[in-house]
Design an enzyme around this catalytic site. Sequence first.
Site, PDB file in Angstrom:
ATOM      1  N   GLU A   1      38.778  66.576  42.772  1.00 48.50           N
ATOM      2  CA  GLU A   1      37.830  67.391  43.552  1.00 48.50           C
ATOM      3  C   GLU A   1      37.113  68.381  42.637  1.00 48.50           C
ATOM      4  O   GLU A   1      35.909  68.601  42.764  1.00 48.50           O
ATOM      5  CB  GLU A   1      38.529  68.120  44.699  1.00 48.50           C
ATOM      6  CG  GLU A   1      39.122  67.202  45.759  1.00 48.50           C
ATOM      7  CD  GLU A   1      38.135  66.171  46.300  1.00 48.50           C
ATOM      8  OE1 GLU A   1      36.936  66.490  46.418  1.00 48.50           O
ATOM      9  OE2 GLU A   1      38.564  65.033  46.584  1.00 48.50           O
TER      10      GLU A   1
ATOM     11  N   TRP B   1      34.496  66.613  41.137  1.00 47.35           N
ATOM     12  CA  TRP B   1      33.303  66.432  41.993  1.00 47.35           C
ATOM     13  C   TRP B   1      32.350  67.611  41.816  1.00 47.35           C
ATOM     14  O   TRP B   1      31.138  67.459  41.744  1.00 47.35           O
ATOM     15  CB  TRP B   1      33.687  66.288  43.475  1.00 47.35           C
ATOM     16  CG  TRP B   1      33.819  64.862  43.907  1.00 47.35           C
ATOM     17  CD1 TRP B   1      34.969  64.211  44.201  1.00 47.35           C
ATOM     18  CD2 TRP B   1      32.740  63.902  44.095  1.00 47.35           C
ATOM     19  NE1 TRP B   1      34.691  62.901  44.550  1.00 47.35           N
ATOM     20  CE2 TRP B   1      33.342  62.689  44.496  1.00 47.35           C
ATOM     21  CE3 TRP B   1      31.362  63.948  43.954  1.00 47.35           C
ATOM     22  CZ2 TRP B   1      32.591  61.539  44.770  1.00 47.35           C
ATOM     23  CZ3 TRP B   1      30.612  62.810  44.218  1.00 47.35           C
ATOM     24  CH2 TRP B   1      31.225  61.624  44.617  1.00 47.35           C
TER      25      TRP B   1
ATOM     26  N   TRP C   1      11.730  61.067  59.725  1.00 48.64           N
ATOM     27  CA  TRP C   1      12.514  62.192  60.262  1.00 48.64           C
ATOM     28  C   TRP C   1      11.899  62.732  61.544  1.00 48.64           C
ATOM     29  O   TRP C   1      10.673  62.728  61.706  1.00 48.64           O
ATOM     30  CB  TRP C   1      12.590  63.328  59.236  1.00 48.64           C
ATOM     31  CG  TRP C   1      13.221  62.960  57.935  1.00 48.64           C
ATOM     32  CD1 TRP C   1      12.605  62.919  56.724  1.00 48.64           C
ATOM     33  CD2 TRP C   1      14.576  62.584  57.685  1.00 48.64           C
ATOM     34  NE1 TRP C   1      13.489  62.545  55.746  1.00 48.64           N
ATOM     35  CE2 TRP C   1      14.711  62.330  56.306  1.00 48.64           C
ATOM     36  CE3 TRP C   1      15.713  62.435  58.490  1.00 48.64           C
ATOM     37  CZ2 TRP C   1      15.908  61.938  55.715  1.00 48.64           C
ATOM     38  CZ3 TRP C   1      16.902  62.052  57.902  1.00 48.64           C
ATOM     39  CH2 TRP C   1      16.996  61.804  56.535  1.00 48.64           C
TER      40      TRP C   1
ATOM     41  N   ASN D   1      35.876  70.685  54.402  1.00 50.95           N
ATOM     42  CA  ASN D   1      35.081  69.607  53.804  1.00 50.95           C
ATOM     43  C   ASN D   1      34.887  68.408  54.731  1.00 50.95           C
ATOM     44  O   ASN D   1      33.782  67.868  54.850  1.00 50.95           O
ATOM     45  CB  ASN D   1      35.719  69.154  52.482  1.00 50.95           C
ATOM     46  CG  ASN D   1      34.924  68.036  51.841  1.00 50.95           C
ATOM     47  OD1 ASN D   1      33.762  68.218  51.493  1.00 50.95           O
ATOM     48  ND2 ASN D   1      35.521  66.860  51.721  1.00 50.95           N
TER      49      ASN D   1
ATOM     50  N   TRP E   1      17.679  65.969  55.826  1.00 49.56           N
ATOM     51  CA  TRP E   1      18.852  66.645  55.229  1.00 49.56           C
ATOM     52  C   TRP E   1      18.481  67.989  54.618  1.00 49.56           C
ATOM     53  O   TRP E   1      19.323  68.890  54.530  1.00 49.56           O
ATOM     54  CB  TRP E   1      19.534  65.751  54.186  1.00 49.56           C
ATOM     55  CG  TRP E   1      18.683  65.374  52.996  1.00 49.56           C
ATOM     56  CD1 TRP E   1      17.934  64.249  52.848  1.00 49.56           C
ATOM     57  CD2 TRP E   1      18.491  66.129  51.782  1.00 49.56           C
ATOM     58  NE1 TRP E   1      17.290  64.248  51.633  1.00 49.56           N
ATOM     59  CE2 TRP E   1      17.612  65.380  50.956  1.00 49.56           C
ATOM     60  CE3 TRP E   1      18.971  67.346  51.313  1.00 49.56           C
ATOM     61  CZ2 TRP E   1      17.206  65.825  49.691  1.00 49.56           C
ATOM     62  CZ3 TRP E   1      18.560  67.797  50.049  1.00 49.56           C
ATOM     63  CH2 TRP E   1      17.690  67.038  49.263  1.00 49.56           C
TER      64      TRP E   1
ATOM     65  N   TRP F   1      24.799  66.973  50.361  1.00 49.90           N
ATOM     66  CA  TRP F   1      23.875  66.613  51.453  1.00 49.90           C
ATOM     67  C   TRP F   1      23.235  65.263  51.166  1.00 49.90           C
ATOM     68  O   TRP F   1      23.115  64.415  52.043  1.00 49.90           O
ATOM     69  CB  TRP F   1      22.820  67.706  51.675  1.00 49.90           C
ATOM     70  CG  TRP F   1      23.306  68.741  52.640  1.00 49.90           C
ATOM     71  CD1 TRP F   1      23.909  69.920  52.329  1.00 49.90           C
ATOM     72  CD2 TRP F   1      23.282  68.664  54.088  1.00 49.90           C
ATOM     73  NE1 TRP F   1      24.259  70.585  53.487  1.00 49.90           N
ATOM     74  CE2 TRP F   1      23.875  69.845  54.573  1.00 49.90           C
ATOM     75  CE3 TRP F   1      22.814  67.728  55.000  1.00 49.90           C
ATOM     76  CZ2 TRP F   1      24.020  70.113  55.942  1.00 49.90           C
ATOM     77  CZ3 TRP F   1      22.944  67.988  56.365  1.00 49.90           C
ATOM     78  CH2 TRP F   1      23.543  69.160  56.823  1.00 49.90           C
TER      79      TRP F   1
END
Length: 479
Positions: free
Chosen positions: A278, A281, A309, A344, A362, A385
């Site tokens: 993590e 990440w 969108w 998360n 987004w 995102w």
Amino acid sequence: MATHQAPVIVWFRKDLRIDDNAALAAAADTGRPVVPLYVLEPAEAGTGALGAAQRWWLHHALEALAGNLSGLGAPLVLRSGPADAVLDALIAETGADTVHWNRRHDPSGMAIDRAIKAALKTRGLAATSFAGQLLHDPTRLLTGEKKPFRVYTPFWKALERAGEPQEPIDPPARLAALPEPLTSERLEDWRLTPARPDWAASFREVWTPGEAAAQERLATFVDRAIDGYGTDRDHPALDATSMLSPYLALGEISPARVWHATRGLDAPTGDLVHFRKELAWREFCYHLHFHFPALAEKNWNDRFDAFPWEERGEAFTLWTRGLTGYPIVDAGMRQLWRHGWMHNRVRMITASFLIKHLMIDWRHGEKWFRDTLVDADAASNAANWQWVAGSGADASPFFRIFNPILQGEKFDPDGTYVRRFVPELENLDAAWIHKPFAAPEAALKSAGIDLGRTYPKPIVDHARARERALAAFKALKAD
Ligand code: FAD
């Protein structure tokens, strides 16, 4: 002031700590007076405009840093304005000939730093930058072809191969200071915290900003929670993750300190590796942002530029308020509002809901999170995102659409998390807690729920929304 006594300015940015702070440690080692400085840069510059929740955090982080630096003997100087002008004025005032800082990796911040470094050098002054925000330098951790990684797994493997990140440095024992204190702006005058209404009051239910609190959280996590992290981390009702993200975001703790704290731990190897993955990440997101500076503004995959969108509109407002009628989504959005943080797993569910169920760009979600998260981070926020949207590097495919009911049932089976943040559903039987709209009238009644009045009906139908999103995606692919 004699040249050999010229002070060293240490410019703090997203490294609001005295521990493992290479720029500060090197300044202390010179034996010369140290001038610790924090610059409140104009919103559009430097570290980027901080959102409202993070401004609250910044206020308290600076308070804590100022206390720690005073304890070491060198008070923190607060100044506002463009960093180059502030530094010039402070150099003129103090006779400093050297400026230290820890590198930041956001595009606008880096551009400012480069310009300042060049300008100082032409005047014969030294500007020295150090590492501290990341485990590995984004210019060094590259593929075999010396290109940036675009896929996480090979990135992780390269990170493992690169060996242990640099050893953290202990805080200096003492700092030499100028004989006369410098003028400093008053933190209160920066108005970083909300006044009326004090919407951040509820943040204190869970958060204590500051370096000491970060160290404490790390120690507690390492002692207890890491055991079982690999599986428990997906369950939002459990206190199973480190909750170090806001401290990492403003640098009250260094990633190297966190990484090394897990070294030699007596935790099941899977849990330990999972936790480190993590942290990797975070690192991956930063490296992506470094190599692709438009990550927060542009689709990584430009095929998504043609995505149809919907307008932001009323549905967006209901999403931000946690009034979508899907309990796990609403609980997440209310946790975000109440604590400036969201688990998360639920970040993924709420983001997916906005993008795929409501078909809202987004970038609107990214902005909302940036304003409301205490751990808002340009790199991690944008990369995640885009990961959820399917437009990002190594992203989750668009057609993988989270079902908010099944996600709730799987990761919050008895509804503890939902009940905590959506109290109007508190008494609903676990069988219906993630789908009150499907509950028999009697179950609703005995739980005191009047659907559409005390708790909203779903703003979209899951199956229909899913079909609509898939059709839009298919049309996009056909282009
Ligand atoms: P832990 O599980 O204890 O993990 C330890 C550390 O690893 C975290 O503190 C964080 O620094 C890092 N980390 C963990 N997961 C991720 C991840 N998926 N991506 C990047 N780093 C990770 N994280 C932010 O720090 N800032 C953000 O603005 C942010 N926005 C996000 C937006 C979305 C839509 C999603 C899905 C995720 C986002 N994340 C963001 C990542 C992640 O949700 C948080 O880092 C994590 O929830 C923080 O909790 P923790 O410290 O208890 O994490």
